[in-house]
Design an enzyme around this catalytic site. Structure first.
Site, PDB file in Angstrom:
ATOM      1  N   LYS A 202       3.463   4.756  -1.232  1.00 27.91           N
ATOM      2  CA  LYS A 202       3.350   5.402  -2.012  1.00 27.91           C
ATOM      3  C   LYS A 202       4.444   6.258  -1.923  1.00 27.91           C
ATOM      4  O   LYS A 202       4.455   7.001  -1.092  1.00 27.91           O
ATOM      5  CB  LYS A 202       2.168   6.407  -2.348  1.00 27.91           C
ATOM      6  CG  LYS A 202       0.941   5.444  -2.623  1.00 27.91           C
ATOM      7  CD  LYS A 202      -0.132   5.428  -1.309  1.00 27.91           C
ATOM      8  CE  LYS A 202      -1.234   4.805  -1.468  1.00 27.91           C
ATOM      9  NZ  LYS A 202      -2.120   4.138  -0.414  1.00 27.91           N
TER      10      LYS A 202
ATOM     11  N   HIS B  23       0.922  -1.226   0.066  1.00 28.42           N
ATOM     12  CA  HIS B  23       0.033   0.013   0.059  1.00 28.42           C
ATOM     13  C   HIS B  23       0.966   1.242   0.092  1.00 28.42           C
ATOM     14  O   HIS B  23       0.452   2.387   0.106  1.00 28.42           O
ATOM     15  CB  HIS B  23      -0.958   0.049   1.206  1.00 28.42           C
ATOM     16  CG  HIS B  23      -1.917   0.922   1.406  1.00 28.42           C
ATOM     17  ND1 HIS B  23      -2.343   1.729   2.132  1.00 28.42           N
ATOM     18  CD2 HIS B  23      -3.128   0.947   0.360  1.00 28.42           C
ATOM     19  CE1 HIS B  23      -3.477   2.456   1.849  1.00 28.42           C
ATOM     20  NE2 HIS B  23      -3.839   2.080   0.854  1.00 28.42           N
TER      21      HIS B  23
ATOM     22  N   ASP C 132      -0.577  17.832  19.963  1.00 31.91           N
ATOM     23  CA  ASP C 132      -0.294  18.942  20.401  1.00 31.91           C
ATOM     24  C   ASP C 132       0.349  19.914  19.606  1.00 31.91           C
ATOM     25  O   ASP C 132       1.336  20.726  19.890  1.00 31.91           O
ATOM     26  CB  ASP C 132       0.910  18.593  21.522  1.00 31.91           C
ATOM     27  CG  ASP C 132       0.268  17.818  22.693  1.00 31.91           C
ATOM     28  OD1 ASP C 132      -0.918  17.748  22.786  1.00 31.91           O
ATOM     29  OD2 ASP C 132       0.996  17.332  23.432  1.00 31.91           O
TER      30      ASP C 132
ATOM     31  N   LYS D 276      -4.448  10.572   5.377  1.00 29.50           N
ATOM     32  CA  LYS D 276      -4.168   9.520   6.629  1.00 29.50           C
ATOM     33  C   LYS D 276      -3.083  10.723   7.593  1.00 29.50           C
ATOM     34  O   LYS D 276      -1.969  10.252   7.297  1.00 29.50           O
ATOM     35  CB  LYS D 276      -3.504   8.368   6.188  1.00 29.50           C
ATOM     36  CG  LYS D 276      -4.229   7.498   5.238  1.00 29.50           C
ATOM     37  CD  LYS D 276      -3.678   7.626   4.168  1.00 29.50           C
ATOM     38  CE  LYS D 276      -4.284   6.787   2.780  1.00 29.50           C
ATOM     39  NZ  LYS D 276      -5.516   6.056   2.859  1.00 29.50           N
TER      40      LYS D 276
ATOM     41  N   HIS E  10      -9.396  11.038   1.767  1.00 31.11           N
ATOM     42  CA  HIS E  10      -8.768   9.991   1.858  1.00 31.11           C
ATOM     43  C   HIS E  10      -7.395  10.000   2.614  1.00 31.11           C
ATOM     44  O   HIS E  10      -6.343   9.365   2.798  1.00 31.11           O
ATOM     45  CB  HIS E  10      -8.260   9.578   0.389  1.00 31.11           C
ATOM     46  CG  HIS E  10      -7.628   8.073   0.136  1.00 31.11           C
ATOM     47  ND1 HIS E  10      -6.188   8.256  -0.213  1.00 31.11           N
ATOM     48  CD2 HIS E  10      -8.127   6.938   0.416  1.00 31.11           C
ATOM     49  CE1 HIS E  10      -6.097   6.576  -0.247  1.00 31.11           C
ATOM     50  NE2 HIS E  10      -7.059   6.194  -0.103  1.00 31.11           N
TER      51      HIS E  10
ATOM     52  N   ASP F  22      16.415  11.664  -7.984  1.00 35.05           N
ATOM     53  CA  ASP F  22      17.859  11.866  -7.786  1.00 35.05           C
ATOM     54  C   ASP F  22      18.357  12.011  -6.491  1.00 35.05           C
ATOM     55  O   ASP F  22      19.311  12.471  -6.159  1.00 35.05           O
ATOM     56  CB  ASP F  22      18.068  13.383  -8.309  1.00 35.05           C
ATOM     57  CG  ASP F  22      17.875  13.136 -10.107  1.00 35.05           C
ATOM     58  OD1 ASP F  22      17.986  12.244 -10.457  1.00 35.05           O
ATOM     59  OD2 ASP F  22      17.887  14.147 -10.666  1.00 35.05           O
TER      60      ASP F  22
END
Length: 482
Positions: A224, A222, A407, A402, A400, A229
């Site tokens: 990404k 999952h 704090d 996450k 979507h 470079d």
């Protein structure tokens, strides 16, 4: 009649043996064990086939292997940083890092997630913004571009992406594309033909060993990641597809969160990509380790740890990081997640924080993309509302993102949702960032998203229809294996 009795007895015996395997050999948590026992009980034999497809234990054998010389170099950095933090000799350059040194030590000790504090971290919350910047960075690439996505769609955006990568490969830039076979199941060899002819390399993670049958389909990469470079790295929630630009009428606007990182943490993102690539393509491995860790690359002042987890991990590392952040909070906890199916430890941490008077605020989608997962999510919401947490339902399309912000100084952004699948079954990667500037940006985005959301009150939740309660209860029963 005797043959029938014998056959039924054999099925019951096999089912008993399968149940013993589930309980005693796999050593899963009680919730997952009971869920699989129910499957075996109600679907004899076929249930065990489902078990083989969806419940393999990768913790028995390491999936990712380091060359001993390369591993030693990274381990030396880990051991040295652990010792300096433990003895108090480590010179934190960032107040947020210093305040969260226990969390940093845990992630370093548990995941070899080396802390670097001279990173520049830019926030990307819109698909057009993210891909415009990413394509610009790729166009400027001179040495290599490494791309890893769970979903890589064969649509207008996916074609534009692969065309750009093909052009860079023709220019002599080393380009590798790693995609998850299940998430990117619509891809085929024709899609990559011109790219490969130009010198690019593309590889599926956990490809099918038999046509139409994949015994590892439940274990998805999952992650990404894009590394350009060794200078620029991308990590977050966006996949590749038109829906992530808000062009799918089913979802409408797509609200997600991604980070663009410059600095030494890009090196550790590259280490993760290298391990994933070499596992997926053992016949085409590559090794990238400079003689020294790139601590000299000073781009900014943000502290960053690149943290990974998966079904091969001994512990649920990202979940442990979330719980440590929540349990250490003194004022506020802000969470955005498309799926909220916490286990008991995560739920207890949030409930205790809310009961302690902390500002615990959660934002989830109002529009489901997976009905059972959405219903299971709603089944957990009531407990948080009773404890005093606030819950917002995002209505402007689909959220979507996450993200976890604590704090107003430490945050986590990446690919892991707050659910059992992300914690135990998927291969995930998150950036834990110690920087008040980024935390403030994330909170401003959260406040802006509130304008496109509605507050769900405890009274509203209690008045939900009985049919919805039945759906929630059934989905929650299945939540350990969703």
């Amino acid at each position: 009649m005797n043959w029938t009795t014998l056959f039924l007895g054999l099925i019951l015996l096999l089912n008993l043996i399968f149940a013993i395997i589930v309980v005693f050999q796999e050593r899963k948590d009680a919730g997952s064990t009971w869920a699989w026992l129910l499957v075996l009980y109600f679907i004899p034999i076929a249930g065990f086939v489902l078990y083989l497809l969806f419940a393999q234990n990768f913790r028995r054998t390491p999936l990712f292997h380091w060359d001993s010389r390369e591993k030693l170099r990274l381990e030396e950095a880990v051991v040295a940083q652990l010792e300096e933090i433990r003895t108090g000799d480590y010179k934190f350059q960032n107040p947020s890092s210093f305040h969260n040194r226990d969390l940093i030590y845990m992630l370093l000790n548990n995941n070899h997630a080396v802390l670097s504090e001279t990173n520049r971290v830019d926030l990307l919350v819109d698909g057009h913004e993210k891909f415009d910047q990413l394509f610009k960075d790729i166009q400027d690439a001179r040495e290599y571009v490494h791309v890893q996505y769970y979903i890589f769609q064969k649509d207008w955006l996916g074609q534009r992406f692969i065309d750009l990568l093909t052009e860079k490969a023709r220019q002599g830039v080393r380009v590798r594309v790693l995609y998850d076979e299940l998430g990117s199941r619509r891809l085929n060899n024709k899609f990559f033909q011109a790219f490969r002819e130009a010198g690019g390399q593309a590889q599926a993670f956990f490809p099918s060993r038999l046509r139409l049958i994949n015994m590892r389909l439940n274990y998805r990469n999952h992650r990404k990641l894009v590394i350009v470079d060794g200078r620029i790295g991308y990590v977050g929630g966006f996949n590749v597809g038109e829906e992530y630009l808000g062009l799918d009428p089913k979802f409408g606007y797509w609200r997600d969160t991604h980070l663009r990182i410059q600095g030494p943490s890009v090196f550790f993102m590259h280490c993760r990509f290298m391990l994933d690539w070499n596992q997926a393509a053992p016949d085409k491995p590559f090794h990238f380790f400079p003689e020294l860790l790139p601590a000299q690359l000073a781009e900014g002042s943000a502290g960053v740890q690149i943290v990974t987890s998966g079904p091969d991990s001994v512990w649920e590392v990202i979940k442990d990081g979330y719980i440590k952040m929540i349990s250490s909070a003194k004022r506020s906890i802000y969470i955005q997640t498309p799926y909220f199916i916490p286990d008991a430890s995560m739920m207890d941490a949030l409930r205790i924080a809310a009961l302690s008077g902390l500002d615990v605020t959660l934002m989830i989608p109002d529009k489901p993309d997976h009905p059972f997962v959405h219903w299971a999510t709603l089944s957990y919401i009531g407990e948080l509302l009773k404890a005093g947490a606030r819950v917002y339902l995002y209505e402007n399309g689909f959220i979507h993102a996450k993200t976890l912000v604590v704090d107003e100084e430490v945050s986590s952004v990446g690919t892991a949702n707050i659910d059992v699948r992300s914690f135990r079954l998927n291969f995930e990667v998150n950036a834990f960032v110690y920087d008040e500037v980024l935390a403030a940006k994330l909170l401003r985005c959260f406040q802006a998203d509130i304008e496109d959301s509605r507050l769900l009150t405890l009274d509203q939740y209690r008045r939900r229809p009985y049919l919805m309660r039945i759906k929630e209860s059934f989905s929650r029963l299945l939540s350990p294996i969703l």
